[in-house]
Design a protein around this motif. Structure first.
Motif, PDB file in Angstrom:
ATOM      1  N   GLU A 333       0.837  -1.201   0.000  1.00  0.00           N
ATOM      2  CA  GLU A 333       0.000   0.000   0.000  1.00  0.00           C
ATOM      3  C   GLU A 333       0.874   1.255   0.000  1.00  0.00           C
ATOM      4  N   LEU A 334       0.652   2.140  -0.961  1.00  0.00           N
ATOM      5  CA  LEU A 334       1.302   3.443  -1.017  1.00  0.00           C
ATOM      6  C   LEU A 334       0.275   4.507  -0.635  1.00  0.00           C
ATOM      7  N   THR A 335       0.685   5.493   0.155  1.00  0.00           N
ATOM      8  CA  THR A 335      -0.241   6.541   0.588  1.00  0.00           C
ATOM      9  C   THR A 335       0.206   7.907   0.075  1.00  0.00           C
ATOM     10  N   LEU A 336      -0.786   8.743  -0.238  1.00  0.00           N
ATOM     11  CA  LEU A 336      -0.484  10.094  -0.704  1.00  0.00           C
ATOM     12  C   LEU A 336       0.155  10.922   0.395  1.00  0.00           C
ATOM     13  N   THR A 337      -0.246  10.710   1.641  1.00  0.00           N
ATOM     14  CA  THR A 337       0.274  11.526   2.745  1.00  0.00           C
ATOM     15  C   THR A 337       1.723  11.201   3.068  1.00  0.00           C
ATOM     16  N   ALA A 338       2.143   9.947   2.858  1.00  0.00           N
ATOM     17  CA  ALA A 338       3.523   9.583   3.151  1.00  0.00           C
ATOM     18  C   ALA A 338       4.469  10.006   2.038  1.00  0.00           C
ATOM     19  N   ASN A 339       3.932  10.228   0.852  1.00  0.00           N
ATOM     20  CA  ASN A 339       4.742  10.668  -0.284  1.00  0.00           C
ATOM     21  C   ASN A 339       3.961  11.774  -0.973  1.00  0.00           C
ATOM     22  N   GLU A 340       4.393  12.991  -0.829  1.00  0.00           N
ATOM     23  CA  GLU A 340       3.592  14.155  -1.211  1.00  0.00           C
ATOM     24  C   GLU A 340       3.455  14.359  -2.702  1.00  0.00           C
ATOM     25  N   GLY A 341       3.823  13.394  -3.497  1.00  0.00           N
ATOM     26  CA  GLY A 341       3.600  13.502  -4.926  1.00  0.00           C
ATOM     27  C   GLY A 341       4.781  14.113  -5.636  1.00  0.00           C
ATOM     28  N   LEU A 342       5.756  13.271  -5.953  1.00  0.00           N
ATOM     29  CA  LEU A 342       6.913  13.746  -6.694  1.00  0.00           C
ATOM     30  C   LEU A 342       6.511  14.087  -8.121  1.00  0.00           C
ATOM     31  N   PRO A 343       7.176  15.040  -8.764  1.00  0.00           N
ATOM     32  CA  PRO A 343       6.946  15.239 -10.201  1.00  0.00           C
ATOM     33  C   PRO A 343       7.205  13.925 -10.933  1.00  0.00           C
ATOM     34  N   GLN A 344       6.410  13.633 -11.946  1.00  0.00           N
ATOM     35  CA  GLN A 344       6.506  12.344 -12.621  1.00  0.00           C
ATOM     36  C   GLN A 344       7.874  12.197 -13.277  1.00  0.00           C
ATOM     37  N   GLN A 345       8.555  11.080 -12.963  1.00  0.00           N
ATOM     38  CA  GLN A 345       9.900  10.853 -13.463  1.00  0.00           C
ATOM     39  C   GLN A 345       9.935   9.547 -14.254  1.00  0.00           C
ATOM     40  N   PRO A 346      10.159   9.626 -15.579  1.00  0.00           N
ATOM     41  CA  PRO A 346      10.165   8.400 -16.378  1.00  0.00           C
ATOM     42  C   PRO A 346      11.174   7.366 -15.891  1.00  0.00           C
ATOM     43  N   SER A 347      12.255   7.829 -15.234  1.00  0.00           N
ATOM     44  CA  SER A 347      13.269   6.874 -14.777  1.00  0.00           C
ATOM     45  C   SER A 347      12.817   6.054 -13.587  1.00  0.00           C
ATOM     46  N   GLY A 348      11.717   6.447 -12.935  1.00  0.00           N
ATOM     47  CA  GLY A 348      11.229   5.684 -11.792  1.00  0.00           C
ATOM     48  C   GLY A 348      12.074   5.879 -10.558  1.00  0.00           C
ATOM     49  N   ASP A 349      12.707   7.045 -10.397  1.00  0.00           N
ATOM     50  CA  ASP A 349      13.547   7.310  -9.232  1.00  0.00           C
ATOM     51  C   ASP A 349      12.705   7.257  -7.965  1.00  0.00           C
ATOM     52  N   SER A 350      13.094   6.456  -6.998  1.00  0.00           N
ATOM     53  CA  SER A 350      12.301   6.268  -5.779  1.00  0.00           C
ATOM     54  C   SER A 350      12.991   6.841  -4.555  1.00  0.00           C
ATOM     55  N   SER A 351      13.946   7.770  -4.768  1.00  0.00           N
ATOM     56  CA  SER A 351      14.760   8.200  -3.643  1.00  0.00           C
ATOM     57  C   SER A 351      14.177   9.370  -2.879  1.00  0.00           C
ATOM     58  N   GLY A 352      13.156  10.032  -3.432  1.00  0.00           N
ATOM     59  CA  GLY A 352      12.713  11.292  -2.830  1.00  0.00           C
ATOM     60  C   GLY A 352      11.614  11.150  -1.822  1.00  0.00           C
ATOM     61  N   ASP A 353      11.580  12.052  -0.817  1.00  0.00           N
ATOM     62  CA  ASP A 353      10.469  12.285   0.106  1.00  0.00           C
ATOM     63  C   ASP A 353       9.988  11.028   0.789  1.00  0.00           C
ATOM     64  N   GLY A 354      10.883  10.176   1.184  1.00  0.00           N
ATOM     65  CA  GLY A 354      10.510   9.047   2.054  1.00  0.00           C
ATOM     66  C   GLY A 354       9.734   7.972   1.369  1.00  0.00           C
ATOM     67  N   GLY A 355       9.854   7.861   0.008  1.00  0.00           N
ATOM     68  CA  GLY A 355       9.068   6.836  -0.680  1.00  0.00           C
ATOM     69  C   GLY A 355       9.374   5.443  -0.183  1.00  0.00           C
ATOM     70  N   GLY A 356      10.643   5.201   0.189  1.00  0.00           N
ATOM     71  CA  GLY A 356      10.990   3.848   0.618  1.00  0.00           C
ATOM     72  C   GLY A 356      10.524   3.535   2.017  1.00  0.00           C
ATOM     73  N   SER A 357      10.083   4.539   2.824  1.00  0.00           N
ATOM     74  CA  SER A 357       9.704   4.293   4.204  1.00  0.00           C
ATOM     75  C   SER A 357       8.211   4.132   4.392  1.00  0.00           C
ATOM     76  N   ASP A 358       7.432   4.280   3.319  1.00  0.00           N
ATOM     77  CA  ASP A 358       5.980   4.122   3.401  1.00  0.00           C
ATOM     78  C   ASP A 358       5.661   2.676   3.754  1.00  0.00           C
ATOM     79  N   SER A 359       4.898   2.433   4.813  1.00  0.00           N
ATOM     80  CA  SER A 359       4.646   1.063   5.272  1.00  0.00           C
ATOM     81  C   SER A 359       3.323   0.556   4.759  1.00  0.00           C
ATOM     82  N   GLY A 360       3.334  -0.543   3.984  1.00  0.00           N
ATOM     83  CA  GLY A 360       2.115  -1.132   3.459  1.00  0.00           C
ATOM     84  C   GLY A 360       1.627  -2.236   4.329  1.00  0.00           C
TER      85      GLY A 360
END
Length: 363
Positions: A333-360
């Motif tokens: 599960e990904l939540t909008l509140t845990a990741n404030e919506g990065l600009p769309q990146q075709p490379s699929g970069d997942s390093s910004g704004d705590g994307g890896g810490s969102d707990s599903g």
């Protein structure tokens, strides 16, 4: 992710969990009746055909067993009296040079041994009995017998005297299933493709010998070595194994998958309804694309390992790292509140704004 394994079709390896497949061998004559393919395909344990193949018998594992015949015994103890001007030719087939007589599932055809003007060899007689008797006029013929995908042919010369002919078929059978953590995978979620030769010995065919074998089906094959590719779901859960088919024996193999079913969700906050109109990508830790889909709750079967889920919704990108353990189905599960919506990146970069810490959550 592809797992390469060796599963040798000998009794010593049966149920050996040190391999990614378990193999058991049993005599074929004791199996239930094999019926010739007559045009309609069936489900698991039923009849399967490939384009261009008119006879593809398989065995029904749920039918009554048949008693095996003694090795090499000819079923024609007495031949019937033929009509005037013909001879009675009693035919039968056995497994290998010294194997048992095949008791059922055979398709017989007799052709003239000289072609017509068109180049075709005339069909003189045919039968589906295991040991039919043909009444033939003197002359030359070719007797052909098919047993599943195995076949044999023999030229005979018929004179005034009746006689018996026994053909040798180098044939066995294969039954394939798959499991995860010793739990069988449902037939509708697993499929098998069969190739001739050995992958580990570097001799596999590049074209499938038989595609889309269903779980639990028993396919009759020429004796020899085969390479099996087992695909669980439509993701990257693929296991390969080398198997062998021996004369008159069933190779009963269970492929051990290391995978789980994953459901993806993008929600405004934990526990709420998944958002629609979402595009999803599954990446490897190195950024390689594994799978893409659209929708609110797409589901995949993924091989054991680490992944990155990328969700694109309303012009923004959300990401999360997760791990897959064999047999442990889960919701990511990904939540909008845990990741404030990065600009769309075709490379699929997942390093910004705590994307890896969102707990599903897990189901």
């Amino acid at each position: 992710m592809v797992g390469l394994v060796l599963a040798s079709a000998v009794p010593a390896f049966a149920q050996d969990n040190s391999f990614n497949s378990s193999v058991n061998m049993s005599p074929l004559p004791g199996l239930p009746q094999a019926m010739p393919f007559s045009g309609a395909t069936g489900g698991a344990g039923g009849l399967r055909a490939m384009p261009g193949m008119s006879q593809v018998p398989v065995l029904n594992p749920n039918g009554p067993p048949a008693a095996p015949d003694a090795p090499g015994r000819d079923p024609h103890t007495v031949l019937p009296q033929p009509p005037s001007g013909k001879a009675a030719i009693g035919v039968s087939a056995r497994f290998g040079a010294d194997g048992a007589v095949i008791p059922r599932g055979l398709v017989w055809r007799v052709f003239a041994d000289k072609p017509e003007a068109s180049g075709a060899y005339p069909l003189v007689a045919e039968a589906v009995d295991p040991s039919p008797v043909f009444f033939l006029s003197p002359g030359g013929y070719v007797v052909h017998v098919a047993y599943g995908l195995a076949s044999a042919a023999q030229r005979i010369i018929v004179g005034a005297s009746s006689r018996r002919e026994q053909l040798v078929l180098d044939a066995g059978a294969m039954k394939l299933q798959a499991d995860v953590n010793d739990k069988l995978i449902p037939a509708q979620k697993i499929s098998f493709d069969l190739f001739e030769g050995s992958f580990l010995q570097g001799k596999p065919s590049s074209r499938p010998y038989f595609r889309g074998i269903g779980s639990g089906e028993v396919l009759i094959l020429p004796s020899g070595n085969y390479h099996v590719v087992a695909t669980y779901g439509d993701g990257n859960a693929v296991i390969q194994a080398d198997l062998s088919v021996q004369d008159g024996k069933l190779t009963d193999a269970t492929i051990h998958q290391r995978a789980a079913e994953i459901t993806l969700k993008l929600v405004s906050q934990a526990g709420t309804t998944p958002l629609g109109d979402t595009q999803w990508s599954i990446l490897s830790p190195g950024g390689d694309s594994i799978k893409e889909a659209g929708g609110s709750t797409p589901a995949f079967v993924l091989a054991e390992g680490g992944y990155i889920a990328i969700a694109r919704h309303d012009g923004k990108t959300y990401s999360k790292e997760f791990d897959v353990e064999a047999g442990k189905d889960q919701s990511v599960e990904l939540t909008l509140t845990a990741n404030e919506g990065l600009p769309q990146q075709p490379s699929g970069d997942s390093s910004g704004d705590g994307g890896g810490s969102d707990s599903g959550g897990q189901d």
